[in-house]
Scaffold this motif. Structure first.
Motif, PDB file in Angstrom:
ATOM      1  N   LEU A  35       0.936  -1.318   0.177  1.00 48.24           N
ATOM      2  CA  LEU A  35       0.119  -0.079  -0.196  1.00 48.24           C
ATOM      3  C   LEU A  35       0.755   1.139   0.234  1.00 48.24           C
ATOM      4  N   TRP A  36       2.001   1.150   0.635  1.00 50.61           N
ATOM      5  CA  TRP A  36       2.816   2.535   0.697  1.00 50.61           C
ATOM      6  C   TRP A  36       3.376   2.708  -0.753  1.00 50.61           C
ATOM      7  N   MET A  37       3.633   1.780  -1.414  1.00 46.39           N
ATOM      8  CA  MET A  37       4.316   2.055  -2.623  1.00 46.39           C
ATOM      9  C   MET A  37       3.000   2.763  -3.633  1.00 46.39           C
ATOM     10  N   VAL A  38       2.054   2.257  -3.397  1.00 46.97           N
ATOM     11  CA  VAL A  38       0.747   2.746  -4.080  1.00 46.97           C
ATOM     12  C   VAL A  38       0.493   4.163  -3.694  1.00 46.97           C
ATOM     13  N   ARG A  39       0.668   4.525  -2.332  1.00 46.39           N
ATOM     14  CA  ARG A  39       0.339   5.681  -2.045  1.00 46.39           C
ATOM     15  C   ARG A  39       1.570   6.548  -2.649  1.00 46.39           C
ATOM     16  N   GLY A  40       2.803   6.250  -2.841  1.00 49.86           N
ATOM     17  CA  GLY A  40       3.855   7.032  -3.359  1.00 49.86           C
ATOM     18  C   GLY A  40       3.365   7.471  -4.624  1.00 49.86           C
ATOM     19  N   PHE A  41       2.895   6.253  -5.428  1.00 43.78           N
ATOM     20  CA  PHE A  41       2.859   6.580  -6.849  1.00 43.78           C
ATOM     21  C   PHE A  41       1.540   7.341  -6.991  1.00 43.78           C
ATOM     22  N   ILE A  42       0.541   7.716  -6.215  1.00 40.48           N
ATOM     23  CA  ILE A  42      -0.352   8.424  -6.170  1.00 40.48           C
ATOM     24  C   ILE A  42       0.154   9.947  -5.971  1.00 40.48           C
ATOM     25  N   VAL A  43       1.079  10.141  -4.758  1.00 40.28           N
ATOM     26  CA  VAL A  43       1.517  11.419  -4.558  1.00 40.28           C
ATOM     27  C   VAL A  43       2.464  11.863  -5.688  1.00 40.28           C
ATOM     28  N   LEU A  44       2.989  10.843  -6.317  1.00 42.05           N
ATOM     29  CA  LEU A  44       3.880  11.380  -7.560  1.00 42.05           C
ATOM     30  C   LEU A  44       2.886  11.855  -8.815  1.00 42.05           C
ATOM     31  N   MET A  45       1.804  11.080  -9.113  1.00 36.68           N
ATOM     32  CA  MET A  45       0.848  11.413 -10.018  1.00 36.68           C
ATOM     33  C   MET A  45       0.346  13.032  -9.764  1.00 36.68           C
ATOM     34  N   LEU A  46      -0.102  13.225  -8.583  1.00 34.96           N
ATOM     35  CA  LEU A  46      -0.827  14.640  -8.022  1.00 34.96           C
ATOM     36  C   LEU A  46       0.402  15.727  -8.196  1.00 34.96           C
ATOM     37  N   ALA A  47       1.635  15.284  -7.851  1.00 32.66           N
ATOM     38  CA  ALA A  47       2.803  16.272  -8.271  1.00 32.66           C
ATOM     39  C   ALA A  47       2.908  16.685  -9.477  1.00 32.66           C
ATOM     40  N   ALA A  48       2.770  15.602 -10.384  1.00 33.28           N
ATOM     41  CA  ALA A  48       2.960  15.712 -11.770  1.00 33.28           C
ATOM     42  C   ALA A  48       1.684  16.637 -12.332  1.00 33.28           C
ATOM     43  N   ALA A  49       0.681  16.294 -11.929  1.00 32.73           N
ATOM     44  CA  ALA A  49      -0.548  17.405 -12.254  1.00 32.73           C
ATOM     45  C   ALA A  49      -0.390  18.721 -11.956  1.00 32.73           C
ATOM     46  N   ILE A  50       0.011  18.969 -10.567  1.00 34.29           N
ATOM     47  CA  ILE A  50       0.170  20.164 -10.230  1.00 34.29           C
ATOM     48  C   ILE A  50       1.086  21.104 -10.687  1.00 34.29           C
ATOM     49  N   SER A  51       2.266  20.395 -11.189  1.00 34.90           N
ATOM     50  CA  SER A  51       3.493  21.063 -11.594  1.00 34.90           C
ATOM     51  C   SER A  51       2.871  21.394 -13.283  1.00 34.90           C
ATOM     52  N   ARG A  52       1.999  20.431 -13.682  1.00 30.74           N
ATOM     53  CA  ARG A  52       1.625  20.857 -15.245  1.00 30.74           C
ATOM     54  C   ARG A  52       0.657  21.981 -15.315  1.00 30.74           C
ATOM     55  N   ARG A  53      -0.311  21.994 -13.844  1.00 31.56           N
ATOM     56  CA  ARG A  53      -1.120  23.228 -13.888  1.00 31.56           C
ATOM     57  C   ARG A  53      -0.770  24.354 -13.723  1.00 31.56           C
ATOM     58  N   VAL A  62      10.007  16.154 -15.966  1.00 34.45           N
ATOM     59  CA  VAL A  62      10.791  15.260 -15.272  1.00 34.45           C
ATOM     60  C   VAL A  62       9.588  14.273 -14.417  1.00 34.45           C
ATOM     61  N   LEU A  63       8.686  14.875 -13.752  1.00 37.44           N
ATOM     62  CA  LEU A  63       7.629  14.057 -13.046  1.00 37.44           C
ATOM     63  C   LEU A  63       6.768  13.290 -13.831  1.00 37.44           C
ATOM     64  N   ASN A  64       6.666  13.501 -15.176  1.00 38.77           N
ATOM     65  CA  ASN A  64       5.792  12.879 -16.122  1.00 38.77           C
ATOM     66  C   ASN A  64       6.629  11.576 -16.380  1.00 38.77           C
ATOM     67  N   ASN A  65       7.863  11.681 -16.545  1.00 38.23           N
ATOM     68  CA  ASN A  65       8.553  10.535 -17.010  1.00 38.23           C
ATOM     69  C   ASN A  65       8.859   9.525 -15.685  1.00 38.23           C
ATOM     70  N   LEU A  66       8.888  10.082 -14.435  1.00 40.54           N
ATOM     71  CA  LEU A  66       8.846   9.281 -13.191  1.00 40.54           C
ATOM     72  C   LEU A  66       7.721   8.447 -13.237  1.00 40.54           C
ATOM     73  N   VAL A  67       6.545   9.089 -13.441  1.00 40.36           N
ATOM     74  CA  VAL A  67       5.161   8.624 -13.582  1.00 40.36           C
ATOM     75  C   VAL A  67       5.125   7.294 -14.411  1.00 40.36           C
ATOM     76  N   ILE A  68       5.670   7.527 -15.588  1.00 41.87           N
ATOM     77  CA  ILE A  68       5.608   6.227 -16.733  1.00 41.87           C
ATOM     78  C   ILE A  68       6.438   5.402 -15.983  1.00 41.87           C
ATOM     79  N   GLY A  69       7.836   5.603 -15.570  1.00 43.05           N
ATOM     80  CA  GLY A  69       8.524   4.652 -14.992  1.00 43.05           C
ATOM     81  C   GLY A  69       8.156   4.004 -13.872  1.00 43.05           C
ATOM     82  N   ALA A  70       7.442   4.718 -12.982  1.00 37.52           N
ATOM     83  CA  ALA A  70       7.165   4.002 -11.684  1.00 37.52           C
ATOM     84  C   ALA A  70       5.700   3.006 -12.118  1.00 37.52           C
ATOM     85  N   ALA A  71       5.124   3.482 -13.071  1.00 32.79           N
ATOM     86  CA  ALA A  71       3.748   2.612 -13.613  1.00 32.79           C
ATOM     87  C   ALA A  71       4.376   1.038 -13.953  1.00 32.79           C
TER      88      ALA A  71
END
Length: 302
Positions: A35-53, A62-71
């Protein structure tokens, strides 16, 4: 006003879909250490969305590429869970995705005693043995090299000792135990690719291999050469063990699994909580809109 309502409705639908997808992931995974890994992935997605906004171009890249690699990494690590998700989705079993999988945990008061007694006798006679014990959700047969012969018999010391006698046809493989039943014998397991000690034979490498691939299982190994007892979990061997120490470890492991808290709440409770909070948020936003319009009306009246 209509535009405001539509934009808020779209926002609420977006949040609801994300929450539903998150809930499905928690139900499928069902283990707190993951579950902690999933939570970290969700935080990473939120950070990518905020930075894009906020139009932070470099950070967003950078965050988008990290999201893809983590997925991709999560899809590899949780391949059995994702396989189950895709299979149910392909069959159209949408509602079953929201239902936690039924877990069949061994009854430590009787099953563990039978297993430990059998392992003790096999160890004293230097008879090689390999037992797979499911700790939570069922193991997919495709994780085995060969599924083996179906038995579906009650766990007993006598049956386990008989299966692993060298004169039987099933003694070379592993025995799969789910709850209080022996599901199959003669199961061929994938071997670990790790560099192991020369003292470890094929059974030990097979125990390491299946526990590396599948997290929800333990493997008990009895060495044919020395009679030593080993316990494999997550690709790591705990050896040598006495029969009393093996019993202690099994009871501790199964009691930990049995007392584990639910990762995802009940669907009705979750839906009720989400609905209450969404309606509260919508009413607050509507109240702000109305309060923002009152001063203008008062000025016009004056």
């Amino acid at each position: 006003m209509l535009t405001f309502i539509l934009s808020n409705l779209r926002f609420l639908i977006d949040i609801g879909l994300v929450l539903a997808l998150t809930y499905v992931m928690l139900v499928i995974i069902g283990e707190r250490r993951t579950l902690w890994m999933v939570r970290g992935f969700i935080v990473l997605m939120l950070a990518a969305a905020i930075s894009r906004r906020l139009d932070l171009t470099l950070l967003s890249f950078v965050l988008n590429n990290l999201v893809i690699g983590a997925a991709v990494a999560m899809a590899f690590i949780l391949q059995s869970e994702f396989r189950r998700f895709l299979e149910q989705l392909g069959r159209g079993e949408i509602l079953q995705l929201f239902q936690p999988s039924r877990r069949s945990l061994p009854r430590t008061d009787s099953v563990s005693d039978e297993i430990v007694d059998a392992v003790k006798e096999l160890s004293q006679n230097r008879t090689g043995a390999l037992l797979i014990l499911e700790t939570s959700s069922p193991i997919d047969e495709r994780d085995f090299s060969v599924p083996g012969v179906k038995l579906n018999a009650e766990v007993s010391k006598e049956l386990l000792q008989t299966i692993f006698q060298t004169t039987t046809l099933l003694h070379d493989g592993a025995v799969l135990i789910r709850g209080s039943r022996i599901l199959a014998a003669g199961v061929i397991l994938p071997l670990s690719e790790r560099t192991a000690s020369r003292q470890l034979g094929t059974r030990h490498r097979a125990a390491m291999g299946i526990t590396e691939r599948v997290e929800n299982c333990l493997c008990v190994v009895v060495s044919e050469e020395t009679g030593s007892i080993s316990l494999a979990e997550r690709g790591t061997l705990n050896r040598p063990l006495t029969s009393s120490k093996l019993k202690e470890l099994l009871e501790a492991r199964f009691s930990q699994s049995g007392d584990r808290e639910a990762v995802a709440p009940d669907l009705r409770t979750l839906g009720r909580q989400i609905a209450i909070r969404l309606f509260s948020l919508l009413s607050k936003m509507s109240g702000k809109e109305k309060s923002g319009g009152r001063p203008k009306d008062e000025k016009k009246a004056e």
